[in-house]
Design a protein around this motif. Structure first.
Motif, PDB file in Angstrom:
ATOM      1  N   TYR A 139      -5.448   4.999   5.969  1.00 16.13           N
ATOM      2  CA  TYR A 139      -5.404   4.966   4.503  1.00 16.13           C
ATOM      3  C   TYR A 139      -5.148   3.548   4.009  1.00 16.13           C
ATOM      4  O   TYR A 139      -5.792   3.077   3.057  1.00 16.13           O
ATOM      5  CB  TYR A 139      -4.319   5.906   3.982  1.00 16.13           C
ATOM      6  CG  TYR A 139      -4.019   5.698   2.519  1.00 16.13           C
ATOM      7  CD1 TYR A 139      -4.844   6.228   1.543  1.00 16.13           C
ATOM      8  CD2 TYR A 139      -2.924   4.924   2.113  1.00 16.13           C
ATOM      9  CE1 TYR A 139      -4.588   6.017   0.193  1.00 16.13           C
ATOM     10  CE2 TYR A 139      -2.665   4.708   0.778  1.00 16.13           C
ATOM     11  CZ  TYR A 139      -3.495   5.246  -0.176  1.00 16.13           C
ATOM     12  OH  TYR A 139      -3.250   5.021  -1.514  1.00 16.13           O
ATOM     13  N   GLU A 140      -4.211   2.862   4.647  1.00 16.06           N
ATOM     14  CA  GLU A 140      -3.917   1.487   4.248  1.00 16.06           C
ATOM     15  C   GLU A 140      -5.131   0.583   4.443  1.00 16.06           C
ATOM     16  O   GLU A 140      -5.434  -0.266   3.600  1.00 16.06           O
ATOM     17  CB  GLU A 140      -2.727   0.954   5.057  1.00 16.06           C
ATOM     18  CG  GLU A 140      -1.423   1.700   4.824  1.00 16.06           C
ATOM     19  CD  GLU A 140      -0.301   1.176   5.702  1.00 16.06           C
ATOM     20  OE1 GLU A 140      -0.449   0.070   6.245  1.00 16.06           O
ATOM     21  OE2 GLU A 140       0.716   1.861   5.846  1.00 16.06           O
ATOM     22  N   ASP A 141      -5.834   0.770   5.561  1.00 15.64           N
ATOM     23  CA  ASP A 141      -7.031  -0.039   5.823  1.00 15.64           C
ATOM     24  C   ASP A 141      -8.103   0.195   4.761  1.00 15.64           C
ATOM     25  O   ASP A 141      -8.763  -0.748   4.303  1.00 15.64           O
ATOM     26  CB  ASP A 141      -7.603   0.285   7.204  1.00 15.64           C
ATOM     27  CG  ASP A 141      -6.738  -0.236   8.340  1.00 15.64           C
ATOM     28  OD1 ASP A 141      -5.841  -1.069   8.070  1.00 15.64           O
ATOM     29  OD2 ASP A 141      -6.941   0.201   9.490  1.00 15.64           O
ATOM     30  N   ALA A 185       0.837  -1.200   0.000  1.00 14.92           N
ATOM     31  CA  ALA A 185       0.000   0.000   0.000  1.00 14.92           C
ATOM     32  C   ALA A 185       0.865   1.241   0.000  1.00 14.92           C
ATOM     33  O   ALA A 185       1.931   1.290   0.610  1.00 14.92           O
ATOM     34  CB  ALA A 185      -0.892   0.003   1.236  1.00 14.92           C
ATOM     35  N   ALA A 186       0.367   2.288  -0.708  1.00 15.76           N
ATOM     36  CA  ALA A 186       1.070   3.567  -0.682  1.00 15.76           C
ATOM     37  C   ALA A 186       0.986   4.153   0.716  1.00 15.76           C
ATOM     38  O   ALA A 186      -0.025   4.041   1.387  1.00 15.76           O
ATOM     39  CB  ALA A 186       0.436   4.517  -1.690  1.00 15.76           C
ATOM     40  N   GLN A 187       2.052   4.772   1.157  1.00 14.08           N
ATOM     41  CA  GLN A 187       2.071   5.332   2.502  1.00 14.08           C
ATOM     42  C   GLN A 187       1.353   6.669   2.543  1.00 14.08           C
ATOM     43  O   GLN A 187       1.639   7.549   1.747  1.00 14.08           O
ATOM     44  CB  GLN A 187       3.523   5.520   2.975  1.00 14.08           C
ATOM     45  CG  GLN A 187       4.222   4.204   3.292  1.00 14.08           C
ATOM     46  CD  GLN A 187       3.592   3.497   4.465  1.00 14.08           C
ATOM     47  OE1 GLN A 187       3.260   4.114   5.468  1.00 14.08           O
ATOM     48  NE2 GLN A 187       3.410   2.191   4.352  1.00 14.08           N
ATOM     49  N   ALA A 188       0.401   6.787   3.444  1.00 13.21           N
ATOM     50  CA  ALA A 188      -0.280   8.061   3.628  1.00 13.21           C
ATOM     51  C   ALA A 188       0.535   8.920   4.571  1.00 13.21           C
ATOM     52  O   ALA A 188       1.197   8.405   5.479  1.00 13.21           O
ATOM     53  CB  ALA A 188      -1.659   7.825   4.227  1.00 13.21           C
ATOM     54  N   PRO A 189       0.547  10.215   4.374  1.00 14.46           N
ATOM     55  CA  PRO A 189       1.319  11.075   5.265  1.00 14.46           C
ATOM     56  C   PRO A 189       0.759  11.057   6.666  1.00 14.46           C
ATOM     57  O   PRO A 189      -0.449  11.057   6.870  1.00 14.46           O
ATOM     58  CB  PRO A 189       1.156  12.462   4.618  1.00 14.46           C
ATOM     59  CG  PRO A 189      -0.122  12.375   3.851  1.00 14.46           C
ATOM     60  CD  PRO A 189      -0.186  10.968   3.355  1.00 14.46           C
ATOM     61  N   GLY A 213      -6.598  14.763   6.419  1.00 16.84           N
ATOM     62  CA  GLY A 213      -5.860  14.654   5.161  1.00 16.84           C
ATOM     63  C   GLY A 213      -5.667  13.242   4.673  1.00 16.84           C
ATOM     64  O   GLY A 213      -4.703  12.967   3.936  1.00 16.84           O
ATOM     65  N   VAL A 214      -6.560  12.311   5.030  1.00 16.04           N
ATOM     66  CA  VAL A 214      -6.426  10.928   4.546  1.00 16.04           C
ATOM     67  C   VAL A 214      -6.560  10.940   3.018  1.00 16.04           C
ATOM     68  O   VAL A 214      -7.610  11.306   2.485  1.00 16.04           O
ATOM     69  CB  VAL A 214      -7.502  10.022   5.180  1.00 16.04           C
ATOM     70  CG1 VAL A 214      -7.398   8.603   4.617  1.00 16.04           C
ATOM     71  CG2 VAL A 214      -7.351  10.011   6.698  1.00 16.04           C
ATOM     72  N   ALA A 236      -9.404  -2.588   2.087  1.00 16.28           N
ATOM     73  CA  ALA A 236     -10.824  -2.916   2.007  1.00 16.28           C
ATOM     74  C   ALA A 236     -11.326  -2.817   0.567  1.00 16.28           C
ATOM     75  O   ALA A 236     -12.085  -3.673   0.096  1.00 16.28           O
ATOM     76  CB  ALA A 236     -11.619  -1.985   2.906  1.00 16.28           C
ATOM     77  N   VAL A 237     -10.877  -1.782  -0.136  1.00 15.46           N
ATOM     78  CA  VAL A 237     -11.305  -1.589  -1.519  1.00 15.46           C
ATOM     79  C   VAL A 237     -10.764  -2.705  -2.405  1.00 15.46           C
ATOM     80  O   VAL A 237     -11.476  -3.240  -3.277  1.00 15.46           O
ATOM     81  CB  VAL A 237     -10.850  -0.203  -2.026  1.00 15.46           C
ATOM     82  CG1 VAL A 237     -11.106  -0.069  -3.523  1.00 15.46           C
ATOM     83  CG2 VAL A 237     -11.575   0.909  -1.274  1.00 15.46           C
ATOM     84  N   VAL A 238      -9.505  -3.084  -2.196  1.00 13.18           N
ATOM     85  CA  VAL A 238      -8.907  -4.176  -2.973  1.00 13.18           C
ATOM     86  C   VAL A 238      -9.708  -5.466  -2.771  1.00 13.18           C
ATOM     87  O   VAL A 238      -9.993  -6.206  -3.721  1.00 13.18           O
ATOM     88  CB  VAL A 238      -7.433  -4.389  -2.575  1.00 13.18           C
ATOM     89  CG1 VAL A 238      -6.882  -5.682  -3.170  1.00 13.18           C
ATOM     90  CG2 VAL A 238      -6.591  -3.210  -3.034  1.00 13.18           C
TER      91      VAL A 238
END
Length: 538
Positions: free
Chosen positions: A148-150, A35-39, A179-180, A154-156
């Motif tokens: 964000y990863e969760d 997963a892309a890292q959210a800030p 800012g998610v 979930a979408v995947v």
């Protein structure tokens, strides 16, 4: 972890049942593409408080967390006007409703649990029979970017092309303020389109405009698909005539009636946006002209204009409205004037006859937050009603000018971004025989022994367009006005009971304890000021 809130009924369709089976399996993704890292971010002041938080502070936090572009776009598309926000339901209900009404579309929310519960409850109350996916969070997952990863995982897990054409992912207040970055989720996963939107209560004024946020996002996605290559045709095939797309939710009979009025012009009614199926978006974009029946769909109109489509405001309501609308559609499509005149000669007498046959007599004030208030006011005026005031929670736009100018020429006060206080002040000033409005307006009217009708369920849920709409309001409106004597009788019978100091439940005769009440009010005001001071320091 992803939780699911659902409401099952015995008559649930197979589509909804399959949605349940898929949604209940949603869990954090274990492996695969990282997963892309959210800030990381600081927890917003609204954490756990949702829409009850300080709006300006949450706006500042959202801008600082990377959402400034989104908020600036919303501020431009949906200007707030003389006050910061109308008093209506949570804006996210609008976009949620649009997604839940679409076939083969999944919905995932991220926000405070109380907000998600309320939105889900309201959606099912209005007839949704779909599961609502929910990605919960806490301070840790919010700050570290794990939320964000969760959401992404979930979408995947949900992205099954056998079940869905699209998945709508929505940030509510707290994730938006934090800012998610849900817009970083891939636009397509396993062949399923991903539509990610922010719908914060502090950035979107009304639920009506939130419908436009999702409709506009879907239209833009579909436009880019159509520009890239062949797309699906409508389920019933393409029309053999040029079409007019109808922008804004409306009573199911209205598109049929509009199609009949367009037929003499050599045109046909196109899809209604928001659509009920993804493939209808392509057909909507294929129309040469778009009728902005609801004139506040700013984002959707922008997409249509990018696609080179012409926009026509107002709608075919009443005799005057229908005549002007047919002229405008004919001009936009370059239809010969004799064909336009033939359509008017065919339908205007029928409309005039229906209006004359079912007149409305009485003074009316009208308000609402659906966006069709000006059209309804026009129809009431042509029915003979003495309409003094129309208030709408929606903004003034270029496509509402024709309706506003017509109403003002008839002496009607038109208030855009109307507040509850303005609606109540109009009722107090004009002393109507009937107040049509939102729940608190109707409640206040009945307290004053003025008949009242709830706009959303009793007025806007009726045909308004063409001959079918001409007499549709008379019966319910005249019946309500005719109940005035009953209100007067009840008001006289219960005069002084349950009002003022005697309100509430008493075992003995009510006693006026004004000194105690004043003391408690001062204590409450002092506590509120102390809490506000602490929040300001925080």
């Amino acid at each position: 972890m992803t939780e699911i809130l659902s409401d099952r009924t015995a008559s649930a369709q197979l589509d909804a049942a399959r949605h349940d089976d898929a949604a209940r399996t949603v869990a954090p993704h274990q492996g695969g593409e990282p997963a892309a890292q959210a800030p990381a971010s600081s927890p917003p002041s609204g954490d756990g408080a949702g829409c009850h938080s300080q709006a300006e502070k949450m706006k500042a936090e959202a801008a600082a967390a990377g959402k400034s572009e989104t908020l600036e776009r919303y501020a431009e598309d949906y200007p707030v006007g003389p006050h910061d926000q109308p008093q209506s339901m949570c804006p996210a209900f609008g976009s949620l409703r649009v997604g839940l009404r679409m076939k083969r579309t999944a919905t995932v929310l991220s926000g405070s649990a109380c907000c998600v519960y309320g939105l889900t409850f309201t959606s099912h109350f209005y007839g949704a029979r779909r599961t609502v996916g929910y990605v919960p969070f806490n301070s840790e997952t919010l700050v570290t970017g794990k939320l964000y990863e969760d959401i992404r995982e979930a979408v995947v897990k949900l992205a099954d092309p056998e079940l869905y054409d699209a998945i709508v992912v929505t940030n509510l207040c707290v994730p938006t303020a934090s800012g998610v970055p849900i817009q970083k989720i891939a636009k397509e996963i396993n062949g399923v389109r991903i539509i990610a939107i922010d719908v914060p209560g502090f950035g979107v004024p009304t639920h009506a405009e939130a419908k436009d946020i999702l409709a506009g996002a879907m239209l833009d996605y579909a436009r880019k698909e159509a520009e890239s290559g062949p797309v699906q045709a409508p389920r019933g095939g393409r029309q053999d005539k040029p079409t007019v797309t109808l922008l804004g939710e409306m009573f199911p009979a209205d598109p049929v009636g509009i199609g009949m009025m367009l037929e003499p012009l050599g045109l046909a009614a196109g899809p209604v946006v928001p659509t009920r199926e993804w493939r209808e978006l392509y057909a909507a974009l294929d129309s040469g002209v778009v009728a902005a029946i609801h004139p506040f769909y700013t984002a959707s109109i922008r997409v249509f204009e990018q696609a080179g489509r012409k926009i026509v405001g107002s709608g075919p309501v009443g005799r005057d409205g229908t005549a002007a609308w047919l002229d405008a559609i004919g001009e936009a499509y370059g239809v010969a004037q004799d064909k336009v005149d033939a359509a008017k000669n065919r339908f205007l007498p029928a409309i005039q006859g229906a209006l004359a046959g079912m007149p409305i007599k009485g003074r009316i004030t009208l308000s609402g937050y659906e966006g069709s208030e000006l059209l309804v006011a026009r129809l009431l005026v042509e029915s003979g009603a003495d309409v003094r005031y129309v208030g709408t929670a929606c903004p003034k736009t270029a496509w509402s000018n024709a309706d506003r100018e017509w109403l003002e020429a008839k002496g009607v006060q038109v208030q855009f971004r109307a507040s509850l206080e303005q609606d109540l002040a109009a009722m107090a000033e004009f002393q109507p025989d009937l107040a049509i409005g939102t729940t608190p307006v109707v409640q206040k009217a009945k307290e004053l022994a003025i008949p009242g009708l709830y706009f959303t369920n009793l007025i806007s849920a009726r045909p308004l367009m063409g001959p079918a709409g001409a007499g549709s309001l008379a019966q319910v409106v005249n019946t309500a006005i005719g109940n005035k004597s009953r209100f007067d009788e009840m008001n006289a019978f219960f005069d002084g009971v349950g009002a003022g100091f005697s309100a509430g439940v008493w075992e003995d005769r009510p006693v006026d304890r004004s000194e105690f009440r004043e003391r408690m009010m001062k204590r409450g005001a002092k506590a509120t000021a102390k809490t506000a001071s602490k929040l300001a320091d925080y």
